[in-house]
Design an enzyme around this catalytic site. Sequence first.
Site, short mmCIF file in Angstrom:
data_model
loop_
_atom_site.label_atom_id
_atom_site.label_comp_id
_atom_site.label_asym_id
_atom_site.label_seq_id
_atom_site.Cartn_x
_atom_site.Cartn_y
_atom_site.Cartn_z
N HIS A 19 43.51 51.09 46.76
CA HIS A 19 42.46 50.34 47.47
C HIS A 19 41.98 51.14 48.69
O HIS A 19 40.79 51.23 48.97
CB HIS A 19 43.02 49.01 48.03
N LYS A 43 43.84 28.78 43.61
CA LYS A 43 44.91 29.71 43.25
C LYS A 43 46.05 29.67 44.26
O LYS A 43 46.86 30.58 44.31
CB LYS A 43 44.35 31.14 43.20
N ARG A 94 40.31 52.36 38.05
CA ARG A 94 41.43 53.28 37.84
C ARG A 94 41.38 53.88 36.44
O ARG A 94 41.74 55.02 36.24
CB ARG A 94 42.77 52.53 37.99
N SER A 132 48.49 46.18 42.68
CA SER A 132 49.22 45.25 43.55
C SER A 132 50.31 44.54 42.77
O SER A 132 51.43 44.35 43.26
CB SER A 132 48.27 44.21 44.14
O1 PNS Z 1 41.62 42.09 43.66
P1 PNS Z 1 41.07 41.31 42.53
O2 PNS Z 1 41.95 40.11 42.26
O3 PNS Z 1 40.80 42.14 41.32
O4 PNS Z 1 39.66 40.74 43.03
C1 PNS Z 1 38.88 39.92 42.20
C2 PNS Z 1 37.76 39.25 43.02
C3 PNS Z 1 38.32 38.53 44.21
C4 PNS Z 1 36.78 40.30 43.47
C5 PNS Z 1 37.03 38.29 42.04
O5 PNS Z 1 37.98 37.49 41.39
C6 PNS Z 1 36.06 37.37 42.78
O6 PNS Z 1 35.03 37.81 43.22
N1 PNS Z 1 36.45 36.08 42.88
C7 PNS Z 1 35.67 35.08 43.54
C8 PNS Z 1 35.11 34.08 42.54
C9 PNS Z 1 33.88 34.67 41.86
O7 PNS Z 1 32.91 35.01 42.48
N2 PNS Z 1 33.94 34.78 40.53
C10 PNS Z 1 32.79 35.29 39.83
C11 PNS Z 1 33.13 36.44 39.01
S1 PNS Z 1 34.11 35.83 37.65
#
Ligand code: PNS
Length: 169
Positions: A19, A43, A94, A132
């Site tokens: 990251h 969550k 990645r 992570s």
């Molecule tokens: O670190 P991550 O868990 O891969 O991040 C994922 C994240 C937080 C970027 C994504 O889940 C997100 O944007 N969640 C907020 C809800 C949303 O906007 N969902 C729409 C796309 S499915």
Amino acid sequence: MNEVKAVFPGSFDPITNGHLDVLRRATRLFPVVTIAVLHNARKQGKHLFTLEERLEMLSEITADMPGVRVESFGGLLVDYMRTSGSSVIVRGLRAVSDYEYELQIAHLNRQMYPQAETIFIMAATRWSYVSSSMVRELASYGADISKMVPEASARALYRKFAEQYPGQQ
Ligand code: PNS
């Protein structure tokens, strides 16, 4: 021309060196990059670290990076982008396996908010195996994860697992 506002969204549970590599490189492209930490009420309990812990870690780790801000958001990323006037989403890749998922999300986000442009930054190959979730798993068994995450993440992980499994390590 208006300044482009870039966001680097994620769970950051915790932030890894992968990251950080993507973030550093994003700061060379955009004057300000806001780390947007997902606070997902649905969550709750699914993250190892609380939102406050993740924000604290990120602020400490990025304290010497002047172009970086740390904020949180709940709900849809595009709603956060609309209210903060952001138009660029930075995501790290990645491997090809990340791309399929990220491509779908990028299209969905742009459908909901046409101003949203997703920029992918390929994490350095040395971090291609770091996630992570793997780091959490390794740390829970007391493995040395100090080369995979910033020091503040490693400290927080060991503290968290020492609290959860006292006397194990
Ligand atoms: O670190 P991550 O868990 O891969 O991040 C994922 C994240 C937080 C970027 C994504 O889940 C997100 O944007 N969640 C907020 C809800 C949303 O906007 N969902 C729409 C796309 S499915």
